[in-house]
Design a protein around this motif. Sequence first.
Motif, PDB file in Angstrom:
ATOM      1  N   ASP A 163      39.237 -21.629 -13.958  1.00  0.00           N
ATOM      2  CA  ASP A 163      38.260 -20.993 -14.840  1.00  0.00           C
ATOM      3  C   ASP A 163      36.930 -21.590 -14.466  1.00  0.00           C
ATOM      4  OD1 ASP A 163      40.208 -19.688 -16.619  1.00  0.00           O
ATOM      5  OD2 ASP A 163      40.773 -21.761 -17.001  1.00  0.00           O
ATOM      6  N   ARG A 164      36.104 -20.794 -13.793  1.00  0.00           N
ATOM      7  CA  ARG A 164      34.877 -21.329 -13.238  1.00  0.00           C
ATOM      8  C   ARG A 164      34.120 -22.108 -14.278  1.00  0.00           C
ATOM      9  NH1 ARG A 164      37.895 -20.787  -9.592  1.00  0.00           N
ATOM     10  NH2 ARG A 164      38.368 -18.691  -8.869  1.00  0.00           N
ATOM     11  N   GLY A 165      33.610 -23.257 -13.912  1.00  0.00           N
ATOM     12  CA  GLY A 165      32.925 -24.067 -14.913  1.00  0.00           C
ATOM     13  C   GLY A 165      31.616 -24.648 -14.434  1.00  0.00           C
ATOM     14  N   LEU A 166      30.509 -24.004 -14.767  1.00  0.00           N
ATOM     15  CA  LEU A 166      29.180 -24.574 -14.540  1.00  0.00           C
ATOM     16  C   LEU A 166      28.316 -24.084 -15.690  1.00  0.00           C
ATOM     17  CD1 LEU A 166      28.671 -23.996 -10.708  1.00  0.00           C
ATOM     18  CD2 LEU A 166      28.778 -26.209 -11.825  1.00  0.00           C
ATOM     19  N   TYR A 167      27.086 -24.595 -15.761  1.00  0.00           N
ATOM     20  CA  TYR A 167      26.191 -24.147 -16.828  1.00  0.00           C
ATOM     21  C   TYR A 167      25.612 -22.784 -16.466  1.00  0.00           C
ATOM     22  CZ  TYR A 167      26.181 -29.019 -18.332  1.00  0.00           C
ATOM     23  OH  TYR A 167      26.541 -30.259 -18.751  1.00  0.00           O
ATOM     24  N   PRO A 168      25.888 -21.767 -17.287  1.00  0.00           N
ATOM     25  CA  PRO A 168      25.391 -20.428 -16.921  1.00  0.00           C
ATOM     26  C   PRO A 168      23.866 -20.327 -16.972  1.00  0.00           C
ATOM     27  CG  PRO A 168      26.689 -20.357 -18.958  1.00  0.00           C
ATOM     28  CD  PRO A 168      26.704 -21.758 -18.490  1.00  0.00           C
ATOM     29  N   GLN A 227      21.507 -22.730 -16.457  1.00  0.00           N
ATOM     30  CA  GLN A 227      20.735 -23.784 -15.804  1.00  0.00           C
ATOM     31  C   GLN A 227      20.462 -23.383 -14.358  1.00  0.00           C
ATOM     32  OE1 GLN A 227      19.753 -26.900 -16.750  1.00  0.00           O
ATOM     33  NE2 GLN A 227      20.703 -27.120 -18.759  1.00  0.00           N
ATOM     34  N   LYS A 251      19.530 -27.657  -9.963  1.00  0.00           N
ATOM     35  CA  LYS A 251      19.471 -28.718 -10.964  1.00  0.00           C
ATOM     36  C   LYS A 251      20.876 -29.169 -11.363  1.00  0.00           C
ATOM     37  CE  LYS A 251      17.503 -29.347 -15.403  1.00  0.00           C
ATOM     38  NZ  LYS A 251      16.990 -28.628 -16.554  1.00  0.00           N
ATOM     39  N   GLN A 252      21.754 -28.198 -11.605  1.00  0.00           N
ATOM     40  CA  GLN A 252      23.092 -28.602 -12.046  1.00  0.00           C
ATOM     41  C   GLN A 252      23.940 -29.159 -10.915  1.00  0.00           C
ATOM     42  OE1 GLN A 252      25.609 -25.511 -13.695  1.00  0.00           O
ATOM     43  NE2 GLN A 252      24.067 -23.974 -13.250  1.00  0.00           N
ATOM     44  N   TYR A 279      22.899 -32.693 -10.647  1.00  0.00           N
ATOM     45  CA  TYR A 279      23.482 -33.441 -11.764  1.00  0.00           C
ATOM     46  C   TYR A 279      24.924 -33.836 -11.461  1.00  0.00           C
ATOM     47  CZ  TYR A 279      25.136 -34.168 -16.601  1.00  0.00           C
ATOM     48  OH  TYR A 279      25.691 -34.660 -17.751  1.00  0.00           O
ATOM     49  N   LEU A 280      25.716 -32.845 -11.030  1.00  0.00           N
ATOM     50  CA  LEU A 280      27.131 -33.113 -10.723  1.00  0.00           C
ATOM     51  C   LEU A 280      27.254 -34.143  -9.602  1.00  0.00           C
ATOM     52  CD1 LEU A 280      28.799 -29.613 -10.906  1.00  0.00           C
ATOM     53  CD2 LEU A 280      29.319 -31.608 -12.290  1.00  0.00           C
ATOM     54  N   GLN A 327      30.246 -22.367  -6.980  1.00  0.00           N
ATOM     55  CA  GLN A 327      31.318 -23.210  -7.493  1.00  0.00           C
ATOM     56  C   GLN A 327      31.966 -24.007  -6.349  1.00  0.00           C
ATOM     57  OE1 GLN A 327      32.083 -22.481 -11.055  1.00  0.00           O
ATOM     58  NE2 GLN A 327      32.826 -24.557 -10.886  1.00  0.00           N
ATOM     59  N   PHE A 332      19.680 -36.128 -17.887  1.00  0.00           N
ATOM     60  CA  PHE A 332      19.907 -34.674 -17.772  1.00  0.00           C
ATOM     61  C   PHE A 332      19.801 -34.010 -19.144  1.00  0.00           C
ATOM     62  CE2 PHE A 332      22.765 -30.971 -17.768  1.00  0.00           C
ATOM     63  CZ  PHE A 332      22.279 -30.271 -16.675  1.00  0.00           C
ATOM     64  N   SER A 367      31.619 -22.542 -21.490  1.00  0.00           N
ATOM     65  CA  SER A 367      31.323 -22.163 -20.103  1.00  0.00           C
ATOM     66  C   SER A 367      32.219 -22.935 -19.136  1.00  0.00           C
ATOM     67  CB  SER A 367      29.860 -22.439 -19.780  1.00  0.00           C
ATOM     68  OG  SER A 367      29.642 -23.830 -19.719  1.00  0.00           O
ATOM     69  N   ARG A 368      33.042 -23.780 -19.672  1.00  0.00           N
ATOM     70  CA  ARG A 368      33.995 -24.595 -18.904  1.00  0.00           C
ATOM     71  C   ARG A 368      33.315 -25.553 -17.937  1.00  0.00           C
ATOM     72  NH1 ARG A 368      39.755 -22.271 -19.517  1.00  0.00           N
ATOM     73  NH2 ARG A 368      39.314 -20.791 -21.154  1.00  0.00           N
ATOM     74  N   ALA A 369      32.030 -25.797 -18.162  1.00  0.00           N
ATOM     75  CA  ALA A 369      31.350 -26.794 -17.331  1.00  0.00           C
ATOM     76  C   ALA A 369      31.943 -28.169 -17.616  1.00  0.00           C
ATOM     77  CB  ALA A 369      29.864 -26.801 -17.639  1.00  0.00           C
TER      78      ALA A 369
END
Lengths: 307, 422
Positions: free
Chosen positions: A79-84, A86, A90-91, A94-95, A139, B10, B213-215
């Motif tokens: 289940d794709r997981g990133l900030y939609p 942002q 930048k994200q 962060y990761l 992703q 962040f 969002s599963r982030a």
Amino acid sequence: MELRVDRIHKSFGEKGVLEGISFNANSGSAMGLLGRNGAGKTTTMRIIMGVFPPNSGHILVDGKPIDRKNMSIGYLPEDRGLYPKQPIDKQLLYLSRLRGCKTRDAKESIARWLKRLGMEEYASKKLNTLSKGNQQKIQLVAALINEPELVILDEPFSGLDPVNATILKDVVKEVISEGRIVLFSSHQMNYVEEFCDSIAILHNGKIVLDGKISDIKRSYDRNIITIRSQDNDVIEDFCNNTLSDIVTGTGRMRDELLVTLRAPEEMNSLVSALTAQRIEFDSIGIHEPSLAEIFVQYTGDEEEKSA
Amino acid sequence: MKQLYTVFSFEFMNYAGRKSFRFLTIGLIIIIALVLSLPRIGEAVSDAKEEAPQDRELTRILFIDGAEGAGGDLEYYNESLKYAGFTFVSEPINQSEAEKKVDAGEYDNAVIVTGPLEYIRIARNISMNDRFSYQLENAMLHRYKQLSFGAYGISDGEVDSILNASVTGTVRIIGKDQMENFFYTYILIFVLYFAIILYGQLVASSVATEKSSRAMELLITSTDPRSLMFGKVLGTSLAGFLQLALILGSAYLFYNLNASYYTDVAIIQSIFAIPLSMLLYNLLFFVFGFLLYAFLYASLASLVSRMEELSTVIMPVTFLCIIAFMIVMFSMSAGSVDNLLMVACSFIPFTSPMAMFTRIAMGDVASWQIALSVTILIGSTIGVGLLAASIYRLGVLLYGTPPKPNQIIRMLKANRAQRVMR
């Protein structure tokens, strides 16, 4: 480097999810973790990543318990997981920094991977402005930016068009050839066959089959012969009537003729007989079951297996 | 520690870097600056007016003396009410003629004095802030008293000095003046209450967004949940504190710039005359009280799968905050901030930030009680923070209906047992 999943048990409350599963994955090759929905693939991956501990069992790297602080792991969740909302760069930064990368190195790595996947123009865009396929590529970048030694890809190809799938395939092949361990889960068996040297099939919390794909296929009976020819009817008649002492039956699979021999050694006799009769054929070979067939055989319900 | 800082910066930039955050902060500062500068602006405007030729028009009042001077004569009223902007004109006409003249706009009002303490006022329209009746009655009453005392041979001057006599008293307060402390305590408690509700929900929605969002799944595989939980709560909180500090700081600044205009407004003066020790106590209770609630909000938010469920799940925490606020507010209004309930509440970490601070500001509280309350509060905040991190780790795996509290406890126990076993 060798990753060993060793007799892992895991239950959530009363419900047992994994019941003593074990398998190996080696660097420079991809391991396919297969199983039906809910078989425990994602749970296994999460245990490897240390999201939660197993009830019992170990995750070993080269025989020693895994040290996640010093081993980088890249993960592409199903289940794709990133900030939609942002910006992508930048994200990703962060990761990458969370995984211990220095800002400058992280920026370089992000730029390189975005370019590699043809996504550099989207760097400052918000994730939710991208198409599904492009989000998927981002992703994958998120999984690969820290050049991880262990790459875990959960259904990486779902929802991709053929062009994007090809780009992704090339990247995954590159990652494998760079000598990293790739753990791969997919329901699309053609991809698994394409990438993975070995597989482990999970069913009802147990490994029901594991090993090299080639070995697994070889372990099947080798007395079924596949023949491709313009004259399938002629060959079928010939086999059933003239060669009945070595042929026990015939059948069709799409445009191929399947001939079952009494024993695998009879293949030479079959080829000689066909050549002697001057019957033309395009190809002849031992019929190997497809991965999909093997998968259904091990994980399907009785009805599905017989179908 | 490094990861904590990464998450912290962040999350901080996530809010402090937003345009809406900046606009809101600057907008509020401008509003505060305007409101606190109103007297100065008002004066500047009226100054400008007064520079114009000084012939302010007096409001014309038709005066009919129906009591033959018993209720004061034309001269008396002209003299008494000239400062209020009224000029009285006498005409020998009756009431209905006066009504016509007022209706025609010749006069603003007509007054028929019918007795020493009786009059009829004829007005066309009476505005919301009409003060004519009040001023007229005052003048009439004064005249009545003068005439009455005069009957006993007391002169007008003597009458005035008796009637206008005033008392001068000095109050020495040994303990606390609840009246003076009331307003700033009220405001500080209110600010804390709002900060918890507003910024706490900001933290909650930020966690729930990550979850939906599963982030969160990628985050939890990239770093440990404690860094995530503490970094997130501290980062978002600091952004909130910064906003509050800017707004309150600018209020303080603009008050001091305009302080000379507020010398006779006791409430505003008392608000800005908070002793430094109170400010520091408030800061202490504010920071830890806020963080405690923020952790609660964050941990509960990690249990929801969809944003729609968020408000239901965090409601108990919001209620807890409202209850604490209510108890303090009622006790303050009743003037008994050291009642048994308040004493109990000042040691319970969820209510102590409001209750103990109020008791320090307005009541009588021993210093060991303060120390104990602060210790319990800080300990609980750290404890709840760690617990929140564990719940957060559990929350990643939970999709579907949010679990009930007993289920959470069971899962936490199971998880801990497994961790110990390993």
